[in-house]
Write a protein that holds these residues in place. Structure first.
Motif, mmCIF file in Angstrom:
data_model
loop_
_atom_site.group_PDB
_atom_site.id
_atom_site.type_symbol
_atom_site.label_atom_id
_atom_site.label_comp_id
_atom_site.label_asym_id
_atom_site.label_seq_id
_atom_site.Cartn_x
_atom_site.Cartn_y
_atom_site.Cartn_z
ATOM 1 N N ALA A 12 0.865 -1.137 -0.046
ATOM 2 C CA ALA A 12 0.047 0.071 0.066
ATOM 3 C C ALA A 12 0.740 1.241 0.103
ATOM 4 C CB ALA A 12 -1.030 0.134 1.092
ATOM 5 N N MET A 26 7.111 -6.569 -7.658
ATOM 6 C CA MET A 26 5.688 -6.011 -8.038
ATOM 7 C C MET A 26 6.057 -5.759 -9.394
ATOM 8 S SD MET A 26 3.669 -2.956 -6.357
ATOM 9 C CE MET A 26 3.999 -3.293 -4.778
ATOM 10 N N THR A 30 3.074 -7.119 -12.003
ATOM 11 C CA THR A 30 2.006 -6.425 -12.472
ATOM 12 C C THR A 30 2.061 -6.038 -13.790
ATOM 13 O OG1 THR A 30 2.900 -4.270 -11.682
ATOM 14 C CG2 THR A 30 1.555 -5.301 -10.225
ATOM 15 N N ASN A 34 -0.428 -3.779 -16.487
ATOM 16 C CA ASN A 34 -0.003 -2.342 -16.845
ATOM 17 C C ASN A 34 0.191 -2.281 -18.577
ATOM 18 O OD1 ASN A 34 0.920 -0.298 -14.421
ATOM 19 N ND2 ASN A 34 1.121 -2.252 -13.535
ATOM 20 N N GLU A 51 0.057 9.294 -14.227
ATOM 21 C CA GLU A 51 -0.160 8.097 -13.681
ATOM 22 C C GLU A 51 -0.262 8.163 -11.991
ATOM 23 O OE1 GLU A 51 2.977 4.908 -13.705
ATOM 24 O OE2 GLU A 51 1.620 3.503 -12.965
ATOM 25 N N GLY A 53 0.092 6.515 -8.390
ATOM 26 C CA GLY A 53 0.510 5.304 -7.915
ATOM 27 C C GLY A 53 1.461 4.840 -8.688
ATOM 28 N N PHE A 54 2.363 5.298 -9.230
ATOM 29 C CA PHE A 54 3.539 4.718 -10.287
ATOM 30 C C PHE A 54 4.325 3.548 -9.470
ATOM 31 C CE2 PHE A 54 5.204 8.870 -8.753
ATOM 32 C CZ PHE A 54 6.217 8.626 -7.993
ATOM 33 N N ILE A 75 1.963 10.805 -9.631
ATOM 34 C CA ILE A 75 2.133 10.822 -8.197
ATOM 35 C C ILE A 75 2.009 9.554 -7.415
ATOM 36 C CG2 ILE A 75 0.861 13.188 -8.184
ATOM 37 C CD1 ILE A 75 -1.491 11.697 -7.386
ATOM 38 N N ASP A 76 2.507 9.504 -6.367
ATOM 39 C CA ASP A 76 2.574 8.683 -5.452
ATOM 40 C C ASP A 76 2.590 8.921 -3.930
ATOM 41 O OD1 ASP A 76 3.171 5.130 -6.109
ATOM 42 O OD2 ASP A 76 3.505 5.795 -4.079
ATOM 43 N N MET A 81 8.818 5.018 -3.191
ATOM 44 C CA MET A 81 8.832 4.693 -4.584
ATOM 45 C C MET A 81 9.185 6.184 -5.458
ATOM 46 S SD MET A 81 7.908 1.822 -4.725
ATOM 47 C CE MET A 81 9.066 1.593 -3.835
ATOM 48 N N ALA A 103 2.405 12.570 -3.813
ATOM 49 C CA ALA A 103 1.046 13.261 -3.455
ATOM 50 C C ALA A 103 -0.150 12.077 -3.218
ATOM 51 C CB ALA A 103 0.618 14.025 -4.424
ATOM 52 N N ASP A 104 -0.917 12.191 -2.631
ATOM 53 C CA ASP A 104 -2.252 11.462 -2.561
ATOM 54 C C ASP A 104 -3.254 11.801 -3.627
ATOM 55 O OD1 ASP A 104 -4.808 10.290 -1.346
ATOM 56 O OD2 ASP A 104 -3.557 9.775 -0.019
ATOM 57 N N VAL A 121 -3.098 1.552 -11.662
ATOM 58 C CA VAL A 121 -3.364 0.210 -11.786
ATOM 59 C C VAL A 121 -2.926 -0.520 -10.184
ATOM 60 C CG1 VAL A 121 -2.485 -2.191 -12.697
ATOM 61 C CG2 VAL A 121 -2.828 -0.114 -14.146
ATOM 62 N N THR A 123 -4.083 0.307 -7.616
ATOM 63 C CA THR A 123 -3.905 1.357 -6.345
ATOM 64 C C THR A 123 -5.260 1.615 -5.630
ATOM 65 O OG1 THR A 123 -4.084 3.265 -7.803
ATOM 66 C CG2 THR A 123 -2.063 2.511 -7.397
ATOM 67 N N PHE A 126 -6.444 1.211 -2.127
ATOM 68 C CA PHE A 126 -5.843 1.812 -0.807
ATOM 69 C C PHE A 126 -6.529 3.320 -0.866
ATOM 70 C CE2 PHE A 126 -2.207 -0.933 -3.128
ATOM 71 C CZ PHE A 126 -2.562 -1.965 -2.127
HETATM 72 C C1 LIG Z 1 0.267 -2.168 -5.293
HETATM 73 S S1 LIG Z 1 1.349 -0.737 -5.689
HETATM 74 C C2 LIG Z 1 1.147 -0.727 -7.457
HETATM 75 C C3 LIG Z 1 2.118 -0.102 -8.173
HETATM 76 C C4 LIG Z 1 1.937 0.213 -9.971
HETATM 77 N N1 LIG Z 1 1.016 0.769 -10.195
HETATM 78 C C5 LIG Z 1 1.997 -1.412 -10.588
HETATM 79 O O1 LIG Z 1 0.790 -1.538 -10.997
HETATM 80 O O2 LIG Z 1 2.685 -2.401 -10.290
HETATM 81 C C6 LIG Z 1 0.373 0.466 -5.283
HETATM 82 C C7 LIG Z 1 1.315 1.913 -5.433
HETATM 83 O O3 LIG Z 1 0.088 2.989 -5.140
HETATM 84 C C8 LIG Z 1 0.467 3.969 -4.159
HETATM 85 N N2 LIG Z 1 -0.654 4.499 -3.484
HETATM 86 C C9 LIG Z 1 -1.261 3.912 -2.527
HETATM 87 N N3 LIG Z 1 -2.346 4.798 -2.098
HETATM 88 C C10 LIG Z 1 -2.121 5.855 -2.975
HETATM 89 C C11 LIG Z 1 -2.896 7.077 -2.888
HETATM 90 N N4 LIG Z 1 -3.980 7.353 -2.098
HETATM 91 N N5 LIG Z 1 -2.362 8.098 -3.814
HETATM 92 C C12 LIG Z 1 -1.318 8.080 -4.648
HETATM 93 N N6 LIG Z 1 -0.638 6.645 -4.647
HETATM 94 C C13 LIG Z 1 -1.054 5.686 -3.805
HETATM 95 C C14 LIG Z 1 1.597 3.063 -3.323
HETATM 96 O O4 LIG Z 1 2.511 3.912 -2.684
HETATM 97 C C15 LIG Z 1 2.159 2.272 -4.275
HETATM 98 O O5 LIG Z 1 3.417 2.780 -4.795
#
Ligand SMILES: C[S@@+](CC[C@H](N)C(=O)[O-])C[C@H]1O[C@@H](n2cnc3c(N)ncnc32)[C@H](O)[C@@H]1O
Length: 209
Positions: A12, A26, A30, A34, A51, A53-54, A75-76, A81, A103-104, A121, A123, A126
């Protein structure tokens, strides 16, 4: 067997050395979803793409190889990350073609109508308030923009395998309803193994007669 809470928390929001190791794994796990998400998004060389959650930054790298004359932003929430993805994309960042920030998705640090394509993808699970996040994504998308969401849906086996303190899985129909609530219209829903991909666009704003 239930995924350990510690591993779930690292997925997460990966942090530190363990987070980097998990993100490296991951990136392989993934990759297929992707790639399929990118195929559905169909970025052009002139697009401005975001993108959310990169993570490891592999998809940012793939986007930057296609978007030669536009811009790729990401943003992530995880600082670890950000560091990992910056390292992977340092050349494109130095060239000014890629910009990555922590960023969220509930508060995206870009102006309204900055992008004509967005993807996220694995994300959605969470996001504490998915409709608020989707509304933010809609804000930064231009009219006619595209959003691709890739996610595992909800079923009892999955719900029992992942700690509920960390993961919230949503059924495909629930995600479509969230998109509608955030003023998107779904264009195409497809399946990749156990996962779903939804392509959607901002719904047209109705002007009063
Ligand atoms: C399971 S990983 C997936 C990474 C990538 N997208 C993939 O498919 O392999 C989830 C990513 O989303 C980020 N993330 C989780 N909650 C988020 C949020 N509210 N806003 C932005 N990023 C977030 C996490 O830090 C993490 O890097």
């Amino acid at each position: 067997m239930k995924r350990p809470l510690f591993i779930a928390q690292q997925s997460a929001r990966p942090s530190g050395l363990v987070g980097r190791v998990i993100a490296g794994i991951m990136a392989h796990e993934t990759a297929d979803l992707n790639e399929r998400a990118l195929r559905l998004l169909r970025p052009s060389p002139f697009d401005h793409v975001l993108e959310i959650g990169f993570g490891h930054g592999r998809t940012i790298e793939r986007l930057a190889s296609v978007v030669e004359n536009g811009r790729v932003c990401g943003i992530d929430v995880s600082e670890s990350m950000l560091a990992m993805a910056v390292r992977r994309n340092r050349r494109a960042i130095a060239e000014g073609r890629v910009e990555l920030r922590t960023a969220d998705c509930a508060s995206i640090p870009f102006d309204a109508a900055s992008f004509n394509a967005a993807l996220s993808v694995h994300t959605l699970y969470f996001w504490s308030d998915p409709i608020a996040c989707l509304t933010e994504i809609r804000r930064v998308l231009r009219p006619g923009g595209r959003l691709v969401l890739g996610f595992l849906g909800s079923d009892s086996a999955r719900r029992n395998s992942f700690p509920t303190q960390v993961y919230t899985f949503h059924e495909e129909t629930a995600v479509s309803a969230m998109l509608t609530a955030a003023e998107f219209r779904s264009i195409e829903v497809s399946r990749v193994g156990d996962a779903s991909l939804i392509l959607s666009m901002p719904a047209e704003v109705r002007t009063q007669a």
